[in-house]
Design a protein around this motif. Structure first.
Motif, PDB file in Angstrom:
ATOM      1  N   LEU A 244      69.201  28.946  41.743  1.00  0.00           N
ATOM      2  CA  LEU A 244      70.393  29.769  41.606  1.00  0.00           C
ATOM      3  C   LEU A 244      71.156  29.903  42.919  1.00  0.00           C
ATOM      4  O   LEU A 244      72.383  29.839  42.950  1.00  0.00           O
ATOM      5  CB  LEU A 244      70.018  31.162  41.086  1.00  0.00           C
ATOM      6  CG  LEU A 244      71.176  32.150  40.880  1.00  0.00           C
ATOM      7  CD1 LEU A 244      72.185  31.604  39.877  1.00  0.00           C
ATOM      8  CD2 LEU A 244      70.643  33.504  40.413  1.00  0.00           C
ATOM      9  N   SER A 245      70.449  30.076  44.034  1.00  0.00           N
ATOM     10  CA  SER A 245      71.120  30.239  45.322  1.00  0.00           C
ATOM     11  C   SER A 245      71.873  28.972  45.715  1.00  0.00           C
ATOM     12  O   SER A 245      72.998  29.039  46.227  1.00  0.00           O
ATOM     13  CB  SER A 245      70.106  30.609  46.405  1.00  0.00           C
ATOM     14  OG  SER A 245      69.105  29.609  46.523  1.00  0.00           O
ATOM     15  N   ALA A 246      71.262  27.823  45.467  1.00  0.00           N
ATOM     16  CA  ALA A 246      71.922  26.553  45.778  1.00  0.00           C
ATOM     17  C   ALA A 246      73.146  26.356  44.891  1.00  0.00           C
ATOM     18  O   ALA A 246      74.201  25.892  45.354  1.00  0.00           O
ATOM     19  CB  ALA A 246      70.953  25.386  45.599  1.00  0.00           C
ATOM     20  N   THR A 247      73.005  26.731  43.621  1.00  0.00           N
ATOM     21  CA  THR A 247      74.132  26.619  42.690  1.00  0.00           C
ATOM     22  C   THR A 247      75.294  27.502  43.128  1.00  0.00           C
ATOM     23  O   THR A 247      76.454  27.072  43.129  1.00  0.00           O
ATOM     24  CB  THR A 247      73.703  27.010  41.266  1.00  0.00           C
ATOM     25  OG1 THR A 247      72.652  26.142  40.838  1.00  0.00           O
ATOM     26  CG2 THR A 247      74.873  26.914  40.297  1.00  0.00           C
ATOM     27  N   SER A 248      75.002  28.724  43.526  1.00  0.00           N
ATOM     28  CA  SER A 248      76.040  29.656  43.968  1.00  0.00           C
ATOM     29  C   SER A 248      76.769  29.112  45.189  1.00  0.00           C
ATOM     30  O   SER A 248      77.995  29.208  45.295  1.00  0.00           O
ATOM     31  CB  SER A 248      75.429  31.017  44.289  1.00  0.00           C
ATOM     32  OG  SER A 248      74.841  31.581  43.141  1.00  0.00           O
ATOM     33  N   LEU A 249      76.018  28.531  46.121  1.00  0.00           N
ATOM     34  CA  LEU A 249      76.632  27.956  47.326  1.00  0.00           C
ATOM     35  C   LEU A 249      77.551  26.796  46.963  1.00  0.00           C
ATOM     36  O   LEU A 249      78.681  26.693  47.470  1.00  0.00           O
ATOM     37  CB  LEU A 249      75.546  27.486  48.293  1.00  0.00           C
ATOM     38  CG  LEU A 249      76.041  26.812  49.583  1.00  0.00           C
ATOM     39  CD1 LEU A 249      76.916  27.772  50.387  1.00  0.00           C
ATOM     40  CD2 LEU A 249      74.860  26.317  50.412  1.00  0.00           C
ATOM     41  N   VAL A 250      77.086  25.937  46.067  1.00  0.00           N
ATOM     42  CA  VAL A 250      77.897  24.786  45.646  1.00  0.00           C
ATOM     43  C   VAL A 250      79.190  25.242  44.984  1.00  0.00           C
ATOM     44  O   VAL A 250      80.275  24.727  45.286  1.00  0.00           O
ATOM     45  CB  VAL A 250      77.092  23.890  44.678  1.00  0.00           C
ATOM     46  CG1 VAL A 250      78.017  22.877  43.993  1.00  0.00           C
ATOM     47  CG2 VAL A 250      75.984  23.162  45.418  1.00  0.00           C
ATOM     48  N   LEU A 251      79.099  26.222  44.088  1.00  0.00           N
ATOM     49  CA  LEU A 251      80.288  26.691  43.388  1.00  0.00           C
ATOM     50  C   LEU A 251      81.260  27.397  44.337  1.00  0.00           C
ATOM     51  O   LEU A 251      82.475  27.346  44.138  1.00  0.00           O
ATOM     52  CB  LEU A 251      79.888  27.614  42.231  1.00  0.00           C
ATOM     53  CG  LEU A 251      79.062  26.959  41.121  1.00  0.00           C
ATOM     54  CD1 LEU A 251      78.772  27.953  40.002  1.00  0.00           C
ATOM     55  CD2 LEU A 251      79.764  25.727  40.562  1.00  0.00           C
ATOM     56  N   SER A 252      80.737  28.036  45.375  1.00  0.00           N
ATOM     57  CA  SER A 252      81.596  28.663  46.382  1.00  0.00           C
ATOM     58  C   SER A 252      82.360  27.596  47.162  1.00  0.00           C
ATOM     59  O   SER A 252      83.558  27.729  47.413  1.00  0.00           O
ATOM     60  CB  SER A 252      80.761  29.516  47.346  1.00  0.00           C
ATOM     61  OG  SER A 252      80.145  30.576  46.664  1.00  0.00           O
ATOM     62  N   VAL A 253      81.662  26.540  47.543  1.00  0.00           N
ATOM     63  CA  VAL A 253      82.314  25.434  48.251  1.00  0.00           C
ATOM     64  C   VAL A 253      83.354  24.773  47.348  1.00  0.00           C
ATOM     65  O   VAL A 253      84.447  24.410  47.795  1.00  0.00           O
ATOM     66  CB  VAL A 253      81.271  24.393  48.716  1.00  0.00           C
ATOM     67  CG1 VAL A 253      81.958  23.155  49.301  1.00  0.00           C
ATOM     68  CG2 VAL A 253      80.335  25.012  49.751  1.00  0.00           C
ATOM     69  N   ALA A 254      83.018  24.629  46.077  1.00  0.00           N
ATOM     70  CA  ALA A 254      83.963  24.034  45.126  1.00  0.00           C
ATOM     71  C   ALA A 254      85.218  24.884  45.001  1.00  0.00           C
ATOM     72  O   ALA A 254      86.334  24.347  44.891  1.00  0.00           O
ATOM     73  CB  ALA A 254      83.297  23.879  43.757  1.00  0.00           C
ATOM     74  N   THR A 255      85.073  26.202  45.040  1.00  0.00           N
ATOM     75  CA  THR A 255      86.237  27.092  44.963  1.00  0.00           C
ATOM     76  C   THR A 255      87.159  26.882  46.160  1.00  0.00           C
ATOM     77  O   THR A 255      88.385  26.840  46.020  1.00  0.00           O
ATOM     78  CB  THR A 255      85.782  28.563  44.906  1.00  0.00           C
ATOM     79  OG1 THR A 255      84.999  28.759  43.721  1.00  0.00           O
ATOM     80  CG2 THR A 255      86.974  29.503  44.875  1.00  0.00           C
ATOM     81  N   VAL A 256      86.565  26.727  47.341  1.00  0.00           N
ATOM     82  CA  VAL A 256      87.364  26.452  48.547  1.00  0.00           C
ATOM     83  C   VAL A 256      88.086  25.118  48.402  1.00  0.00           C
ATOM     84  O   VAL A 256      89.263  24.990  48.766  1.00  0.00           O
ATOM     85  CB  VAL A 256      86.465  26.446  49.804  1.00  0.00           C
ATOM     86  CG1 VAL A 256      87.262  26.011  51.031  1.00  0.00           C
ATOM     87  CG2 VAL A 256      85.851  27.817  50.022  1.00  0.00           C
ATOM     88  N   ALA A 257      87.389  24.115  47.854  1.00  0.00           N
ATOM     89  CA  ALA A 257      88.014  22.803  47.636  1.00  0.00           C
ATOM     90  C   ALA A 257      89.180  22.916  46.673  1.00  0.00           C
ATOM     91  O   ALA A 257      90.212  22.246  46.836  1.00  0.00           O
ATOM     92  CB  ALA A 257      86.979  21.815  47.103  1.00  0.00           C
ATOM     93  N   GLY A 258      89.039  23.777  45.660  1.00  0.00           N
ATOM     94  CA  GLY A 258      90.121  23.979  44.703  1.00  0.00           C
ATOM     95  C   GLY A 258      91.345  24.598  45.340  1.00  0.00           C
ATOM     96  O   GLY A 258      92.480  24.190  45.068  1.00  0.00           O
ATOM     97  N   ILE A 259      91.134  25.576  46.207  1.00  0.00           N
ATOM     98  CA  ILE A 259      92.263  26.184  46.919  1.00  0.00           C
ATOM     99  C   ILE A 259      92.944  25.152  47.810  1.00  0.00           C
ATOM    100  O   ILE A 259      94.178  25.081  47.887  1.00  0.00           O
ATOM    101  CB  ILE A 259      91.779  27.386  47.757  1.00  0.00           C
ATOM    102  CG1 ILE A 259      91.242  28.490  46.838  1.00  0.00           C
ATOM    103  CG2 ILE A 259      92.899  27.931  48.636  1.00  0.00           C
ATOM    104  CD1 ILE A 259      90.600  29.645  47.580  1.00  0.00           C
ATOM    105  N   ALA A 260      92.141  24.322  48.480  1.00  0.00           N
ATOM    106  CA  ALA A 260      92.692  23.304  49.376  1.00  0.00           C
ATOM    107  C   ALA A 260      93.555  22.295  48.625  1.00  0.00           C
ATOM    108  O   ALA A 260      94.643  21.917  49.081  1.00  0.00           O
ATOM    109  CB  ALA A 260      91.559  22.584  50.109  1.00  0.00           C
ATOM    110  N   SER A 261      93.086  21.855  47.443  1.00  0.00           N
ATOM    111  CA  SER A 261      93.858  20.848  46.707  1.00  0.00           C
ATOM    112  C   SER A 261      95.134  21.436  46.127  1.00  0.00           C
ATOM    113  O   SER A 261      96.184  20.783  46.108  1.00  0.00           O
ATOM    114  CB  SER A 261      93.006  20.241  45.589  1.00  0.00           C
ATOM    115  OG  SER A 261      92.698  21.196  44.592  1.00  0.00           O
TER     116      SER A 261
END
Length: 386
Positions: A244-261
């Protein structure tokens, strides 16, 4: 080749005010949906609700947000947009204030539906004005960027900020944020959609029916695919044995990538390469879904999640801009309904497929929806001038 009706050029000096209006309102209006993870637990505790009741409340809010499209067919070209915005904002403020005082679940549902109906009505104005600026891709980019940025802020701040409070404090905060928005209302042209009859004969005329339907289908299929996959990212990860912790970190990074794009699409705006960016976004989204098949390890899951979020937030401004090229004042209004319908249908269909046939069938369905949306976009683009 059929040429789409061209949208009228907006005066250059009016765009900055419209961009400001779009940015502020899109950030605040979508807060009511973005706060769902924070509000859900407090609602369940305060009203002793079951998960079904909590889900029903949020479904009612989202449904009202989308169904605001229907009455907008009647008022969008008749009301002054400033007057309409003031009116609907007042309803949003009052609805949130009243929601904080209610202790009956039935009345709370009614208040949230009315509040979301007003918020959705302002969203109709946002989408329609975005399509009528001189740079629609930039306007739609701002529409997406500020939603995502506010969403990231809410998920980071709200849980700690409201840890010791009831749900009323959150609703009253939403009321305050909505009230602040009225300062940007004078920045738009209130008469932008109430054009003279002679002008409406060209700019407001109905687009070709087949093109209109194909464009709306592209948006519907796109939202069915993205909501169906993104809603189950955590479950896909858990099924693959990722913590779960790894998943949460990945989804947080993905959210940042979404804002960037989305920010990238905003900066680029309408360019000669707009069609290429849109197609590359679809290819990236399809590849990211393909990476989720089987039991992906942490690295493959991380790449898939980041690419998926980056791709769909890059696609969205250009997809909406393509719809605005179709022509007709009500096109973007109806698009709001397609967005809501896609958000509602995607998780239901994907959840059913995942439960009955497994995640492979769910992902296959979403992949088909992505490619079908791309096909619809290609058809629409062939019928519009660059």
């Amino acid at each position: 080749m059929t040429t789409a009706l061209r949208r009228p050029e907006a005066p250059a000096g009016s765009d900055r005010g419209t961009y400001t209006y779009i940015s502020v309102y899109s950030a605040v209006l979508y807060t009511v949906l973005l706060t769902a993870p924070v509000v859900a637990g407090k609602l369940a505790e305060q009203f002793a609700l079951t998960p079904v009741q909590v889900g029903a409340l949020f479904s009612a809010e989202l449904g009202a947000f989308s169904l605001a499209t229907i009455p907008a067919y009647l008022w969008l070209r008749r009301l002054n947009l400033r007057t309409a915005t003031y009116l609907f904002t007042a309803v949003v403020v009052l609805g949130n204030l009243i929601s904080g005082f209610l202790d009956d679940f039935g009345w709370l549902v009614a208040a949230r539906v009315v509040t979301s109906l007003a918020a959705g009505s302002i969203t109709v104005i946002l989408l329609t004005l975005s399509g009528r600026t001189s740079n629609p891709s930039r306007a739609f980019g701002l529409f997406v960027v500020f939603q995502l940025a506010m969403g990231a802020l809410i998920l980071a701040v709200f849980p700690a900020l409201y840890a010791g409070t009831g749900v009323a404090a959150i609703y009253w905060t939403l009321a305050g944020l909505a009230a602040v928005c009225v300062v940007v209302v004078p920045r738009i042209d209130g008469e932008a959609l109430r054009e003279p009859a002679a002008s409406l004969a060209t700019s407001g005329a109905r687009p070709p029916l087949a093109q209109y339907i194909t464009g709306l289908a592209a948006v519907l299929l796109f939202y069915v695919a993205l909501s169906g996959v993104w809603s189950f990212m955590a479950q896909i990860s858990a099924d693959a044995g990722i913590g779960l912790s790894a998943t949460s970190l990945v989804l947080s990074v993905a959210t940042v990538a979404g804002i960037a794009s989305a920010l990238l699409a905003t900066i680029l705006g309408d360019t000669p390469r707009r069609r290429m960016y849109l197609r590359l976004g679809y290819i990236g989204m399809a590849l990211s879904v393909a990476l989720l098949f089987g039991t992906p390890g942490l690295l493959r899951f991380a790449v898939a999640a980041v690419v998926f979020k980056f791709a769909w937030t890059l696609i969205l401004p250009y997809l909406l801009s393509t719809l605005s090229d179709v022509g007709g004042i009500q096109v973007m209004n109806t698009t709001n309904l397609m967005i809501g319908t896609g958000f509602a249908v995607g998780p239901i269909v994907s959840g059913t497929l995942a439960e009955t046939m497994g995640f492979g069938a769910m992902l296959a369905f979403s992949l088909v929806a992505v490619m079908a949306s791309l096909l619809c976009v290609l058809v629409v683009q062939r019928k519009t001038t660059p």
